[in-house]
Design an enzyme around this catalytic site. Structure first.
Site, PDB file in Angstrom:
ATOM      1  N   ASP A  39      -0.885   7.938  -5.754  1.00 58.01           N
ATOM      2  CA  ASP A  39      -1.640   8.959  -5.010  1.00 58.01           C
ATOM      3  C   ASP A  39      -2.402   9.862  -5.978  1.00 58.01           C
ATOM      4  OD1 ASP A  39      -0.536  11.144  -2.249  1.00 58.01           O
ATOM      5  OD2 ASP A  39      -2.485  10.310  -2.784  1.00 58.01           O
ATOM      6  N   THR A 123       7.967   1.978  -3.814  1.00 59.37           N
ATOM      7  CA  THR A 123       8.933   1.581  -4.876  1.00 59.37           C
ATOM      8  C   THR A 123       8.978   2.574  -6.022  1.00 59.37           C
ATOM      9  OG1 THR A 123       7.273   0.272  -6.055  1.00 59.37           O
ATOM     10  CG2 THR A 123       8.558  -0.854  -4.341  1.00 59.37           C
TER      11      THR A 123
HETATM   12  N1  APR Z   1      -1.773   1.457 -10.233  1.00 59.10           N
HETATM   13  C1  APR Z   1      -0.900   0.586  -9.670  1.00 59.10           C
HETATM   14  N2  APR Z   1       0.394   0.887  -9.433  1.00 59.10           N
HETATM   15  C2  APR Z   1       0.827   2.121  -9.772  1.00 59.10           C
HETATM   16  C3  APR Z   1      -0.028   3.085 -10.369  1.00 59.10           C
HETATM   17  C4  APR Z   1      -1.372   2.702 -10.594  1.00 59.10           C
HETATM   18  N3  APR Z   1      -2.263   3.543 -11.168  1.00 59.10           N
HETATM   19  N4  APR Z   1       0.706   4.221 -10.590  1.00 59.10           N
HETATM   20  C5  APR Z   1       1.958   3.959 -10.160  1.00 59.10           C
HETATM   21  N5  APR Z   1       2.048   2.711  -9.681  1.00 59.10           N
HETATM   22  C6  APR Z   1       3.210   2.026  -9.096  1.00 59.10           C
HETATM   23  C7  APR Z   1       4.551   2.592  -9.450  1.00 59.10           C
HETATM   24  O1  APR Z   1       5.025   1.975 -10.640  1.00 59.10           O
HETATM   25  C8  APR Z   1       5.381   2.177  -8.242  1.00 59.10           C
HETATM   26  O2  APR Z   1       5.883   0.867  -8.458  1.00 59.10           O
HETATM   27  O3  APR Z   1       3.092   2.204  -7.688  1.00 59.10           O
HETATM   28  C9  APR Z   1       4.388   2.110  -7.091  1.00 59.10           C
HETATM   29  C10 APR Z   1       4.533   3.203  -6.039  1.00 59.10           C
HETATM   30  O4  APR Z   1       4.969   4.398  -6.659  1.00 59.10           O
HETATM   31  P1  APR Z   1       4.530   5.868  -6.112  1.00 59.10           P
HETATM   32  O5  APR Z   1       3.153   6.134  -6.513  1.00 59.10           O
HETATM   33  O6  APR Z   1       5.604   6.817  -6.573  1.00 59.10           O
HETATM   34  O7  APR Z   1       4.532   5.728  -4.511  1.00 59.10           O
HETATM   35  P2  APR Z   1       5.746   5.797  -3.481  1.00 59.10           P
HETATM   36  O8  APR Z   1       7.013   5.270  -4.077  1.00 59.10           O
HETATM   37  O9  APR Z   1       5.208   5.133  -2.264  1.00 59.10           O
HETATM   38  O10 APR Z   1       5.953   7.356  -3.232  1.00 59.10           O
HETATM   39  C11 APR Z   1       4.948   8.052  -2.534  1.00 59.10           C
HETATM   40  O11 APR Z   1       4.805   9.734  -4.208  1.00 59.10           O
HETATM   41  O12 APR Z   1       2.862  10.156  -5.325  1.00 59.10           O
HETATM   42  C12 APR Z   1       3.662  10.583  -4.300  1.00 59.10           C
HETATM   43  O13 APR Z   1       2.134  11.593  -2.734  1.00 59.10           O
HETATM   44  C13 APR Z   1       2.954  10.466  -2.971  1.00 59.10           C
HETATM   45  O14 APR Z   1       4.675  11.650  -1.818  1.00 59.10           O
HETATM   46  C14 APR Z   1       4.137  10.383  -2.049  1.00 59.10           C
HETATM   47  C15 APR Z   1       5.119   9.519  -2.828  1.00 59.10           C
END
Ligand code: APR
Length: 276
Positions: A39, A123
């Site tokens: 995000d 994840t």
């Molecule tokens: N590109 C691809 N994958 C990514 C990237 C990127 N730039 N950054 C992180 N990831 C991977 C992480 O390694 C993880 O496996 O994306 C996956 C999802 O991780 P999160 O971003 O933490 O998303 P999620 O687990 O769905 O949690 C969502 O986190 O960022 C906040 O606002 C968001 O509150 C929400 C929560």
């Protein structure tokens, strides 16, 4: 056949904000007003206009999806979806996660978008176990693509080796279940040595070699010869997966890129090992 379906799926390791596709999927929270992880990366790369548009959306429920423009991203659109927070697996998390993938694909299709990239939703901060989430993601996407010809390509963008290997293996193992018309356990095409089975195995070898080529950026100049050799030695789909996984490892371990020819003695070593 597995080939056509699995050719519509790519597994890459990298940053989703750099993907040149019609839409990238954001793992957002229910406010849609930004956060960390994917995000945060997407909002930083897209620029402040993204937040301005998100403010007009009125949030998003878990398992649902909403679309915005991509602004400064290479992708024209962003599909924001909210994954479930992992609470042990007894609160409908699996179905809510599957809904994120289904709703995002349906939204892309309704906007005539042809290529879409997903992160591993839920994840990270939301704590969903990666292996379990990977199978849900791959099964949901395979099921959707097997019923809808509209989406040309889905890209799973993985952060790190572990996620990449899990997604790669899941696509290879699960694709054949969703591609044929007959149910996976039908006896007709599995009759050993039948023409159907030989064609099916050849198609599966081709599809899996294609994934390896797209993942590693290699081109196997002796691919058709490999297809013939492997499908002659493979008893069934599982042994095809074992053989191609060994080829994948050989390419990764040796850091092979560009045009390459899998040496005959290496292939013999792999086939002998699988046969024993
Ligand atoms: N590109 C691809 N994958 C990514 C990237 C990127 N730039 N950054 C992180 N990831 C991977 C992480 O390694 C993880 O496996 O994306 C996956 C999802 O991780 P999160 O971003 O933490 O998303 P999620 O687990 O769905 O949690 C969502 O986190 O960022 C906040 O606002 C968001 O509150 C929400 C929560």
């Amino acid at each position: 056949m597995p080939g056509r379906l699995v050719r519509r799926i790519s597994v890459v390791e990298g940053d989703i904000t750099e993907q040149n596709v019609d839409a990238i999927v954001n793992a957002a929270n229910r406010t849609l007003l930004g956060g960390g992880g994917v995000d945060g990366a997407i909002h930083r790369a897209a620029g402040p206009e993204l937040l301005d548009e998100c403010r007009t959306l009125g949030g998003c429920d878990t398992g649902e999806a909403k679309i915005t423009r991509g602004y400064r991203l290479p992708a024209r659109f962003i599909i924001h979806t909210v994954g479930p927070v992992w609470r042990g697996g007894q609160h409908g998390e699996d179905e809510l996660l599957a809904s994120c993938y289904r709703e995002a694909l349906a939204l892309a299709e309704s906007h005539d978008l042809k290529t879409i990239a997903f992160p591993a939703i839920s994840t990270g901060a939301y704590g969903f176990p990666l292996p379990r989430a990977t199978v849900i993601a791959v099964r949901t996407v395979l099921d959707y693509l097997s019923r809808s010809p509209e989406i040309d390509r889905v890209v799973f963008v993985c952060h790190g080796d572990r996620a990449f290997n899990l997604y790669h293996d899941a696509v290879m193992e699960l694709a054949p279940e969703y591609a044929g018309e007959e149910p996976p356990d039908s006896s007709a095409s599995e009759e050993p040595g039948s023409a159907d089975q030989a064609d099916d195995l050849k198609e599966q070898v081709r599809a899996q070699l294609h994934i390896i080529e797209s993942v590693h950026g290699v081109r196997m100049v002796n691919r058709e010869k490999l297809v013939g050799e492997i499908s002659r030695h493979a008893r069934d789909r599982r042994s095809v997966s074992l053989i191609t996984a060994a080829i994948n490892t050989w390419i990764a371990v040796n850091g092979i890129t560009g045009e390459t020819e899998i040496p005959g003695d290496e292939l013999d070593r792999i086939l002998t090992r699988i046969r024993d």
